[in-house]
Design a protein around this motif. Structure first.
Motif, PDB file in Angstrom:
ATOM      1  N   MET A 183       0.826  -1.187   0.000  1.00 12.63           N
ATOM      2  CA  MET A 183       0.000   0.000   0.000  1.00 12.63           C
ATOM      3  C   MET A 183       0.860   1.236   0.000  1.00 12.63           C
ATOM      4  O   MET A 183       1.788   1.360   0.762  1.00 12.63           O
ATOM      5  CB  MET A 183      -0.818   0.012   1.275  1.00 12.63           C
ATOM      6  CG  MET A 183      -2.204  -0.403   1.006  1.00 12.63           C
ATOM      7  SD  MET A 183      -3.188  -0.127   2.437  1.00 12.63           S
ATOM      8  CE  MET A 183      -4.571   0.346   1.617  1.00 12.63           C
ATOM      9  N   GLY A 184       0.482   2.212  -0.868  1.00 13.21           N
ATOM     10  CA  GLY A 184       1.254   3.444  -0.971  1.00 13.21           C
ATOM     11  C   GLY A 184       0.831   4.467   0.067  1.00 13.21           C
ATOM     12  O   GLY A 184      -0.223   4.376   0.690  1.00 13.21           O
ATOM     13  N   ASP A 185       1.661   5.451   0.235  1.00 15.54           N
ATOM     14  CA  ASP A 185       1.403   6.528   1.189  1.00 15.54           C
ATOM     15  C   ASP A 185       0.788   7.702   0.428  1.00 15.54           C
ATOM     16  O   ASP A 185       1.441   8.320  -0.411  1.00 15.54           O
ATOM     17  CB  ASP A 185       2.714   6.924   1.862  1.00 15.54           C
ATOM     18  CG  ASP A 185       2.472   7.879   3.010  1.00 15.54           C
ATOM     19  OD1 ASP A 185       1.290   8.133   3.338  1.00 15.54           O
ATOM     20  OD2 ASP A 185       3.455   8.387   3.568  1.00 15.54           O
ATOM     21  N   ASP A 186      -0.494   8.059   0.667  1.00 16.27           N
ATOM     22  CA  ASP A 186      -1.224   9.115  -0.053  1.00 16.27           C
ATOM     23  C   ASP A 186      -1.219  10.449   0.676  1.00 16.27           C
ATOM     24  O   ASP A 186      -1.816  11.409   0.217  1.00 16.27           O
ATOM     25  CB  ASP A 186      -2.680   8.699  -0.274  1.00 16.27           C
ATOM     26  CG  ASP A 186      -2.806   7.565  -1.267  1.00 16.27           C
ATOM     27  OD1 ASP A 186      -1.878   7.402  -2.079  1.00 16.27           O
ATOM     28  OD2 ASP A 186      -3.834   6.864  -1.240  1.00 16.27           O
ATOM     29  N   ARG A 187      -0.565  10.526   1.816  1.00 16.32           N
ATOM     30  CA  ARG A 187      -0.612  11.768   2.592  1.00 16.32           C
ATOM     31  C   ARG A 187       0.033  12.936   1.847  1.00 16.32           C
ATOM     32  O   ARG A 187      -0.451  14.039   1.910  1.00 16.32           O
ATOM     33  CB  ARG A 187       0.072  11.572   3.941  1.00 16.32           C
ATOM     34  CG  ARG A 187      -0.754  10.704   4.864  1.00 16.32           C
ATOM     35  CD  ARG A 187      -0.059  10.541   6.151  1.00 16.32           C
ATOM     36  NE  ARG A 187       1.140   9.732   5.895  1.00 16.32           N
ATOM     37  CZ  ARG A 187       2.043   9.406   6.786  1.00 16.32           C
ATOM     38  NH1 ARG A 187       1.910   9.839   8.016  1.00 16.32           N
ATOM     39  NH2 ARG A 187       3.069   8.666   6.486  1.00 16.32           N
TER      40      ARG A 187
ATOM     41  N   ASN B  29      -6.488  25.594  -2.795  1.00 15.64           N
ATOM     42  CA  ASN B  29      -6.462  26.888  -2.101  1.00 15.64           C
ATOM     43  C   ASN B  29      -5.977  28.005  -3.027  1.00 15.64           C
ATOM     44  O   ASN B  29      -6.544  29.106  -3.050  1.00 15.64           O
ATOM     45  CB  ASN B  29      -5.575  26.816  -0.855  1.00 15.64           C
ATOM     46  CG  ASN B  29      -6.261  26.112   0.285  1.00 15.64           C
ATOM     47  OD1 ASN B  29      -7.485  26.055   0.338  1.00 15.64           O
ATOM     48  ND2 ASN B  29      -5.478  25.571   1.203  1.00 15.64           N
ATOM     49  N   ILE B  30      -4.931  27.736  -3.789  1.00 16.82           N
ATOM     50  CA  ILE B  30      -4.410  28.746  -4.728  1.00 16.82           C
ATOM     51  C   ILE B  30      -5.437  29.043  -5.811  1.00 16.82           C
ATOM     52  O   ILE B  30      -5.639  30.201  -6.192  1.00 16.82           O
ATOM     53  CB  ILE B  30      -3.072  28.281  -5.315  1.00 16.82           C
ATOM     54  CG1 ILE B  30      -1.997  28.329  -4.223  1.00 16.82           C
ATOM     55  CG2 ILE B  30      -2.662  29.132  -6.509  1.00 16.82           C
ATOM     56  CD1 ILE B  30      -0.674  27.716  -4.626  1.00 16.82           C
ATOM     57  N   THR B  31      -6.130  28.011  -6.304  1.00 12.50           N
ATOM     58  CA  THR B  31      -7.150  28.211  -7.333  1.00 12.50           C
ATOM     59  C   THR B  31      -8.293  29.072  -6.818  1.00 12.50           C
ATOM     60  O   THR B  31      -8.742  30.009  -7.490  1.00 12.50           O
ATOM     61  CB  THR B  31      -7.685  26.846  -7.817  1.00 12.50           C
ATOM     62  OG1 THR B  31      -6.591  26.067  -8.313  1.00 12.50           O
ATOM     63  CG2 THR B  31      -8.727  27.024  -8.903  1.00 12.50           C
TER      64      THR B  31
ATOM     65  N   THR C 246      -1.867  16.764   0.596  1.00 15.53           N
ATOM     66  CA  THR C 246      -1.356  18.085   0.945  1.00 15.53           C
ATOM     67  C   THR C 246      -1.141  18.934  -0.307  1.00 15.53           C
ATOM     68  O   THR C 246      -1.536  20.106  -0.358  1.00 15.53           O
ATOM     69  CB  THR C 246      -0.040  17.957   1.732  1.00 15.53           C
ATOM     70  OG1 THR C 246      -0.278  17.160   2.883  1.00 15.53           O
ATOM     71  CG2 THR C 246       0.471  19.310   2.149  1.00 15.53           C
ATOM     72  N   ALA C 247      -0.541  18.360  -1.332  1.00 16.61           N
ATOM     73  CA  ALA C 247      -0.309  19.094  -2.583  1.00 16.61           C
ATOM     74  C   ALA C 247      -1.629  19.480  -3.236  1.00 16.61           C
ATOM     75  O   ALA C 247      -1.792  20.592  -3.742  1.00 16.61           O
ATOM     76  CB  ALA C 247       0.536  18.253  -3.535  1.00 16.61           C
TER      77      ALA C 247
END
Length: 150
Positions: A1-5, A16-18, A9-10
């Protein structure tokens, strides 16, 4: 299983910028429209003052021409060459005893029109904004002329 954290965040930063960019863009558009309307209102207000002064001077010249000797009359009408930094034109026309004074600032798409009744004919003329002279030449029955006072 991969780490999606890290991806969450990205993605949050991008969202937020959009949202911030959309808010700033909307604010800039609203402010630009507001400033344009305020400028047009300022131009319209100044043209109204100038046109009222010119109409009063035309009426005064008309009255003076009725009482003057054959030498003629000259009335100087002081006006700014520009209103709110914009150039404008003065168009004077006469038909059936009614004189129409039309001031237009084409760069702002603003037109102000005033009318008055004169005993004398007024020669149709178009001059640039600024000081003008209202004259009669010869007999008092001659028409009034509006000429640029350059």
């Amino acid at each position: 299983m991969g780490d999606d954290r890290g991806a969450a965040t990205a993605l949050g930063y991008v969202l937020n910028i959009t949202v911030a960019l959309l808010l700033v863009t909307g604010l800039l558009i609203a402010v630009t429209d507001y400033v344009d309307r305020q400028r047009q209102d300022a131009v319209r207000g100044q043209l109204a003052v100038v046109s009222d002064r010119l109409v009063a001077d035309l009426a005064a010249a008309d009255r003076l021409a009725g009482t003057a000797d054959a030498g003629g009359v000259t009335v100087r009408s002081d006006a700014p060459a520009r209103v709110v930094g914009r150039t404008y034109t003065i168009r004077v026309s006469h038909a059936d005893g009614v004189t129409r004074v039309r001031l237009a600032a084409p760069s702002e798409n603003v037109v102000v029109t005033r009318t008055l009744h004169t005993d004398r004919d007024v020669v149709n003329a178009t001059v640039t904004g600024g000081d003008v002279e209202i004259t009669t030449r010869g007999a008092a029955g001659d028409g009034l002329r509006v000429v640029s006072d350059d």
